[in-house]
Design a protein around this motif. Structure first.
Motif, short mmCIF file in Angstrom:
data_model
loop_
_atom_site.label_atom_id
_atom_site.label_comp_id
_atom_site.label_asym_id
_atom_site.label_seq_id
_atom_site.Cartn_x
_atom_site.Cartn_y
_atom_site.Cartn_z
N THR A 1 0.83 -1.20 0.00
CA THR A 1 0.00 0.00 0.00
C THR A 1 0.87 1.25 0.00
OG1 THR A 1 -1.53 -1.25 1.39
CG2 THR A 1 -1.94 1.10 1.17
N ILE A 2 1.90 1.25 0.81
CA ILE A 2 2.82 2.40 0.88
C ILE A 2 3.53 2.56 -0.45
CG2 ILE A 2 4.91 3.29 1.98
CD1 ILE A 2 3.97 1.93 4.56
N SER A 3 3.95 1.48 -1.05
CA SER A 3 4.63 1.53 -2.35
C SER A 3 3.71 2.12 -3.42
CB SER A 3 5.07 0.12 -2.75
OG SER A 3 5.60 0.13 -4.04
N THR A 4 2.45 1.72 -3.41
CA THR A 4 1.48 2.25 -4.38
C THR A 4 1.26 3.74 -4.15
OG1 THR A 4 0.40 0.09 -4.39
CG2 THR A 4 -0.83 1.93 -5.32
N GLU A 5 1.13 4.14 -2.90
CA GLU A 5 0.94 5.56 -2.58
C GLU A 5 2.14 6.40 -3.01
OE1 GLU A 5 0.03 5.97 1.55
OE2 GLU A 5 -1.84 4.83 1.38
N VAL A 6 3.34 5.88 -2.77
CA VAL A 6 4.56 6.59 -3.15
C VAL A 6 4.64 6.71 -4.67
CG1 VAL A 6 7.08 6.44 -3.19
CG2 VAL A 6 5.85 6.04 -1.07
N THR A 7 4.33 5.65 -5.37
CA THR A 7 4.35 5.67 -6.84
C THR A 7 3.36 6.69 -7.38
OG1 THR A 7 4.93 3.32 -6.85
CG2 THR A 7 4.12 4.25 -8.91
N GLU A 8 2.15 6.73 -6.80
CA GLU A 8 1.16 7.71 -7.23
C GLU A 8 1.62 9.13 -6.92
OE1 GLU A 8 -2.63 6.71 -5.56
OE2 GLU A 8 -2.68 4.76 -6.55
N SER A 9 2.23 9.32 -5.77
CA SER A 9 2.75 10.65 -5.39
C SER A 9 3.85 11.10 -6.35
CB SER A 9 3.31 10.62 -3.97
OG SER A 9 2.29 10.38 -3.04
N VAL A 10 4.69 10.17 -6.76
CA VAL A 10 5.76 10.51 -7.71
C VAL A 10 5.17 10.91 -9.05
CG1 VAL A 10 7.68 9.52 -9.04
CG2 VAL A 10 7.55 9.14 -6.58
N LYS A 11 4.14 10.20 -9.50
CA LYS A 11 3.48 10.53 -10.77
C LYS A 11 2.85 11.91 -10.70
CE LYS A 11 2.53 5.82 -12.33
NZ LYS A 11 1.50 4.82 -12.60
N VAL A 12 2.18 12.20 -9.59
CA VAL A 12 1.56 13.52 -9.40
C VAL A 12 2.64 14.61 -9.38
CG1 VAL A 12 0.30 14.96 -7.76
CG2 VAL A 12 -0.50 12.65 -8.26
N ALA A 13 3.75 14.33 -8.71
CA ALA A 13 4.84 15.31 -8.63
C ALA A 13 5.44 15.56 -10.01
CB ALA A 13 5.92 14.82 -7.67
N GLU A 14 5.60 14.52 -10.80
CA GLU A 14 6.14 14.68 -12.16
C GLU A 14 5.18 15.49 -13.04
OE1 GLU A 14 6.92 10.69 -13.45
OE2 GLU A 14 8.85 10.60 -12.41
N THR A 15 3.90 15.22 -12.92
CA THR A 15 2.90 15.97 -13.69
C THR A 15 2.91 17.44 -13.28
OG1 THR A 15 1.53 13.99 -13.80
CG2 THR A 15 0.46 16.08 -14.32
N THR A 16 2.99 17.68 -11.98
CA THR A 16 3.04 19.04 -11.46
C THR A 16 4.30 19.75 -11.94
OG1 THR A 16 1.81 18.34 -9.51
CG2 THR A 16 2.95 20.44 -9.37
N MET A 17 5.42 19.04 -11.95
CA MET A 17 6.68 19.62 -12.39
C MET A 17 6.61 20.03 -13.87
SD MET A 17 10.56 18.17 -11.90
CE MET A 17 10.34 16.76 -12.97
N VAL A 18 5.97 19.22 -14.69
CA VAL A 18 5.81 19.55 -16.11
C VAL A 18 4.96 20.81 -16.26
CG1 VAL A 18 4.76 18.77 -18.27
CG2 VAL A 18 6.19 17.21 -16.95
N LYS A 19 3.88 20.92 -15.48
CA LYS A 19 3.02 22.10 -15.54
C LYS A 19 3.76 23.36 -15.09
CE LYS A 19 -1.36 19.67 -14.82
NZ LYS A 19 -2.47 19.45 -13.89
N ILE A 20 4.54 23.22 -14.04
CA ILE A 20 5.32 24.36 -13.54
C ILE A 20 6.35 24.79 -14.57
CG2 ILE A 20 7.03 25.06 -11.82
CD1 ILE A 20 5.43 23.39 -9.78
N ASP A 21 7.03 23.83 -15.19
CA ASP A 21 8.01 24.15 -16.22
C ASP A 21 7.37 24.88 -17.40
OD1 ASP A 21 10.06 23.06 -14.76
OD2 ASP A 21 10.11 21.16 -15.87
#
Length: 160
Positions: A3-23
């Motif tokens: 469960t923690i691994s899935t949450e971390v993976t989802e958080s990383v995907k959200v962070a990458e998407t956010t980083m692309v938007k910020i860029d």
């Protein structure tokens, strides 16, 4: 653990998407950064005119922050990012001019205007660097033997 691994993976995907938007948003405002840098270096160059003309980066950052706030107050209903950048650039350019003129001698204000205008045009690639350099420094002949003779020595003085 799974469960923690899935949450971390989802958080990383959200962070990458956010980083692309910020860029992407940051890239939209690059013309504003180019203008701002050009204007700061105009103020920085004034020290060569008179050592008294020294402007700090901290004061310039405050001026830019004020320009961001005040320009949005003047026109809160800005349609697009391009309009916002144009509005901010115009407001900040005038703010820099007024800010600098407060501390300049009257005889140096025209020089500031020329330097501001030429720096803005150079940053927009609307001014030919070679032509501007010729305007500032004049022509120079490296090999006098290939230089044409003076066509009217009675009224054109020889260079000294």
């Amino acid at each position: 653990s799974k469960t923690i691994s899935t949450e971390v993976t989802e958080s990383v995907k959200v962070a990458e998407t956010t980083m692309v938007k910020i860029d992407a948003a940051r890239e939209n405002y690059r013309p504003c950064g180019v203008r701002t840098a050009a204007l700061f270096f105009v103020l920085n160059d004034l020290v060569s005119v008179d050592p008294m003309y020294q402007f700090s980066l901290d004061a310039y950052v405050q001026l830019f922050t004020m320009s961001i706030d005040k320009s949005s107050e003047k026109n809160p209903m800005c349609g697009s990012v391009e309009e916002r950048i144009e509005q901010l650039n115009a407001f900040h350019t005038l703010a820099v001019y007024r800010y600098a003129c407060r501390g300049l001698f009257e005889r140096h204000k025209l020089l500031l205007s020329l330097h501001l205008a030429s720096s803005v045009l150079l940053s927009l690639h609307l001014l030919d660097v070679e032509v501007y350099s010729y305007f500032l420094r004049g022509g120079s002949v490296l090999d006098k033997s290939t230089q044409a003779n003076n066509p009217a020595p009675d009224w054109i003085a020889a260079p000294t």
